[in-house]
Write an enzyme that holds these catalytic residues in place. Structure first.
Site, PDB file in Angstrom:
ATOM      1  N   PHE A 245      97.920  37.456  59.211  1.00 17.25           N
ATOM      2  CA  PHE A 245      97.851  36.103  58.432  1.00 17.25           C
ATOM      3  C   PHE A 245      98.187  34.887  59.268  1.00 17.25           C
ATOM      4  O   PHE A 245      99.219  33.981  58.911  1.00 17.25           O
ATOM      5  CB  PHE A 245      98.810  36.241  57.170  1.00 17.25           C
ATOM      6  CG  PHE A 245      98.048  36.108  55.973  1.00 17.25           C
ATOM      7  CD1 PHE A 245      97.026  36.962  55.666  1.00 17.25           C
ATOM      8  CD2 PHE A 245      98.056  34.698  55.230  1.00 17.25           C
ATOM      9  CE1 PHE A 245      96.064  36.652  54.690  1.00 17.25           C
ATOM     10  CE2 PHE A 245      97.018  34.650  54.234  1.00 17.25           C
ATOM     11  CZ  PHE A 245      96.319  35.603  53.787  1.00 17.25           C
ATOM     12  N   CYS A 256      93.061  31.550  44.817  1.00 14.28           N
ATOM     13  CA  CYS A 256      94.312  31.967  44.410  1.00 14.28           C
ATOM     14  C   CYS A 256      95.403  31.159  44.870  1.00 14.28           C
ATOM     15  O   CYS A 256      96.313  30.473  44.107  1.00 14.28           O
ATOM     16  CB  CYS A 256      94.565  33.522  44.918  1.00 14.28           C
ATOM     17  SG  CYS A 256      93.384  34.439  44.059  1.00 14.28           S
TER      18      CYS A 256
HETATM   19  C1  UGA Z   1      94.999  36.237  48.197  1.00 10.40           C
HETATM   20  C2  UGA Z   1      95.995  37.008  48.730  1.00 10.40           C
HETATM   21  O1  UGA Z   1      95.864  37.524  50.048  1.00 10.40           O
HETATM   22  C3  UGA Z   1      96.032  38.466  47.908  1.00 10.40           C
HETATM   23  O2  UGA Z   1      96.984  39.147  48.367  1.00 10.40           O
HETATM   24  C4  UGA Z   1      96.232  38.099  46.465  1.00 10.40           C
HETATM   25  O3  UGA Z   1      96.083  39.004  45.594  1.00 10.40           O
HETATM   26  C5  UGA Z   1      94.990  37.166  46.128  1.00 10.40           C
HETATM   27  O4  UGA Z   1      95.192  35.973  46.961  1.00 10.40           O
HETATM   28  C6  UGA Z   1      95.203  36.646  44.686  1.00 10.40           C
HETATM   29  O5  UGA Z   1      96.146  36.202  44.083  1.00 10.40           O
HETATM   30  O6  UGA Z   1      94.447  37.076  43.790  1.00 10.40           O
HETATM   31  P1  UGA Z   1      92.264  35.697  48.676  1.00 10.40           P
HETATM   32  O7  UGA Z   1      92.520  34.433  48.004  1.00 10.40           O
HETATM   33  O8  UGA Z   1      91.095  36.670  48.279  1.00 10.40           O
HETATM   34  O9  UGA Z   1      93.788  36.650  48.496  1.00 10.40           O
HETATM   35  O10 UGA Z   1      92.167  35.463  50.206  1.00 10.40           O
HETATM   36  P2  UGA Z   1      93.025  35.790  51.487  1.00 10.40           P
HETATM   37  O11 UGA Z   1      92.449  36.523  52.380  1.00 10.40           O
HETATM   38  O12 UGA Z   1      94.362  35.738  51.144  1.00 10.40           O
HETATM   39  O13 UGA Z   1      92.707  34.081  52.218  1.00 10.40           O
HETATM   40  C7  UGA Z   1      93.147  33.049  51.575  1.00 10.40           C
HETATM   41  C8  UGA Z   1      92.475  31.842  52.752  1.00 10.40           C
HETATM   42  O14 UGA Z   1      93.370  31.842  53.761  1.00 10.40           O
HETATM   43  C9  UGA Z   1      91.007  31.609  53.002  1.00 10.40           C
HETATM   44  O15 UGA Z   1      90.793  30.400  52.806  1.00 10.40           O
HETATM   45  C10 UGA Z   1      91.332  32.309  54.334  1.00 10.40           C
HETATM   46  O16 UGA Z   1      90.115  31.949  55.274  1.00 10.40           O
HETATM   47  C11 UGA Z   1      92.540  31.656  54.791  1.00 10.40           C
HETATM   48  N1  UGA Z   1      93.328  32.508  55.924  1.00 10.40           N
HETATM   49  C12 UGA Z   1      93.661  33.757  55.863  1.00 10.40           C
HETATM   50  C13 UGA Z   1      93.161  31.681  57.154  1.00 10.40           C
HETATM   51  O17 UGA Z   1      92.940  30.812  57.461  1.00 10.40           O
HETATM   52  N2  UGA Z   1      94.015  32.666  58.274  1.00 10.40           N
HETATM   53  C14 UGA Z   1      94.466  33.897  57.975  1.00 10.40           C
HETATM   54  O18 UGA Z   1      95.057  34.435  59.169  1.00 10.40           O
HETATM   55  C15 UGA Z   1      94.317  34.378  56.836  1.00 10.40           C
END
Ligand code: UGA
Length: 423
Positions: A245, A256
């Site tokens: 992350f 979320c």
């Molecule tokens: C997030 C959490 O990761 C889950 O654990 C949680 O259950 C979920 O929200 C929820 O509350 O239901 P999600 O919204 O599916 O999951 O997406 P993520 O994979 O966490 O990504 C969120 C944002 O961060 C995206 O825009 C993604 O592109 C960005 N991101 C993620 C980054 O820019 N860099 C990273 O290293 C990881």
């Protein structure tokens, strides 16, 4: 094996229902949307979520998964009722619990006694009580079991959890609920409802904090001539930090993080604490959208007004068709406001959104463009025929906001490419 009702067939409810059915439970999923229920009964999954359609089909064919209209029809005969309904942001930033209360009111009168109601929706501290009140039942226990599913890998996350959190003051109920997860190899955390509800907000807000931090570090790296990938490798090797992350990007979004961070600020405020740090995390993210649009102009050395820009990716991340609070849309919107002429492509988006021009391929989006900006990390963007891309572009400029392209290879092919946090 248990009889489980799942109320709400959004990505959390549908994943929960399909995975429980896969684990051998008898599951009935309910929704208030008649057309959605009808298509799910035919085994058609309305969202893009890898592996979910297979599980739904197998569940329906194996008679372990059914879909019905309305919560009451599902809950009448269940041992567990999972509430997986949306908790959108209310006008003042707080979570709107009206769907949750409506679902609880609907199932309250029909639940068998001794049934357990499990709250999986992300809800403010104290919502277990709200559900209890709305149900009006004293013989039915309500527990919190927050979800930690990521869109795009929700099925995998459900079946391979890092932990299962159960919030209840009643030990026997905790044991009952934990029985549903037998067979999954995950630590079980049993705590009181308020702590379980807080864990969810704390986890999402901390992850968002990590991302705002790393996006800010990417800006620092650019300014001082350092490489963010090496910085992340170096800092992530410390087990107290960890490598996950920490991928910089155009900002964080989705259904979320934005909602939950704002809700936590609000929850804290209501409790008399000014969560200034989390406010800054949110602000830094809005700034990141702006900075990402700036990067295009910095790269071109002039304003984007009247400039044709190809946009690769619109969803908030890869492997989902979800556009909610997508950073890609935020950045595209800012470029458009500055007068850029955009041509957008996303493999999962088939209908125009926010008035953006949508085309059928990455190559088409690049055609005639003076610059392409990659905003979502779809795998297919890595494997394009870049010689062909260079041919069709008016000038071979690429901004890779996800650092997924092989910059050295592209430079050899004549591109001027800028990643994030790169010297
Ligand atoms: C997030 C959490 O990761 C889950 O654990 C949680 O259950 C979920 O929200 C929820 O509350 O239901 P999600 O919204 O599916 O999951 O997406 P993520 O994979 O966490 O990504 C969120 C944002 O961060 C995206 O825009 C993604 O592109 C960005 N991101 C993620 C980054 O820019 N860099 C990273 O290293 C990881």
């Amino acid at each position: 094996m248990s009889k489980i009702a799942v109320i709400g067939t959004g990505y959390v409810g549908l994943t929960t229902g399909a995975c429980f059915a896969h684990m051998g439970h008898e599951v009935v999923c309910a929704d208030i949307d008649e057309a959605k229920v009808a298509s799910l009964q035919r085994g058609e999954v309305p969202i893009l979520e890898p592996g979910l359609d297979d599980l739904v089909r197998q569940g329906v064919e194996g008679d372990r998964l059914r879909f019905v209209l309305g919560g009451a029809a599902a809950a009448a005969d269940c041992e567990f009722a999972y509430l997986c309904v949306p908790t959108p942001q209310g006008e003042d930033g707080s979570a709107d619990l009206s769907y949750l209360e409506a679902a609880a009111r609907e199932i309250g009168p029909v639940l068998p006694s001794e049934a357990v109601v499990v709250n999986k929706s992300t809800v403010p501290v104290g919502s277990t009580k709200v559900v209890e009140r709305a149900m009006g039942r004293h013989d039915v226990k309500v527990v919190s079991n927050p979800e930690f599913l990521r869109e795009g890998s929700a099925v995998h996350d459900f079946l391979n959890p890092d932990r299962v959190v159960i919030g209840t003051d009643d030990r026997a109920t905790a044991v009952k609920v934990s029985g549903l997860f037998l067979g999954l190899n995950a630590p079980l955390i049993v705590t009181d409802p308020a702590s379980a509800e807080t864990i969810k907000y704390a986890a999402n807000s901390f992850l968002a904090t990590k991302l705002s931090f790393i996006n800010a570090m990417a800006a620092v790296c650019e300014a001082v001539g350092a490489d963010i990938d090496d910085v992340v490798l170096g800092m992530g090797s410390d087990p107290r930090i960890g490598p996950q992350f920490l991928r910089p990007g155009p900002g964080w979004g989705g259904s979320c993080f934005p909602k939950d961070t704002r809700a936590l600020v609000h929850i804290a405020e209501d409790a008399g604490y000014d969560f200034a740090m989390l406010k800054a995390v949110i602000e830094a993210n809005t700034e990141q959208f702006e900075l990402t649009a700036d990067r295009v102009e910095r790269h071109l050395g002039r304003s984007v007004e009247g400039v044709k820009v190809g946009v690769w990716g619109l969803t908030f991340k890869a492997n989902t068709d979800d556009l909610r609070e997508s950073p890609a849309l935020e950045v595209a919107g800012r470029l458009q406001q500055r007068g850029a002429v955009l041509s957008c492509y996303d493999p999962a988006v088939k209908r125009s959104v926010n008035g953006l021009e949508l085309v059928d391929s990455a190559l088409e989006a690049a055609t005639g463009a003076e610059c392409v900006i990659l905003l979502t990390e779809w795998d297919e963007f890595r494997w394009l025929d870049f010689d062909r891309v260079a041919e069709v572009m008016a000038a071979p400029n690429i901004i890779d906001t996800r650092n997924i392209l092989d910059a050295n290879d592209l430079r050899r092919r004549g591109f001027a490419i800028r990643g994030l946090g790169k010297p």
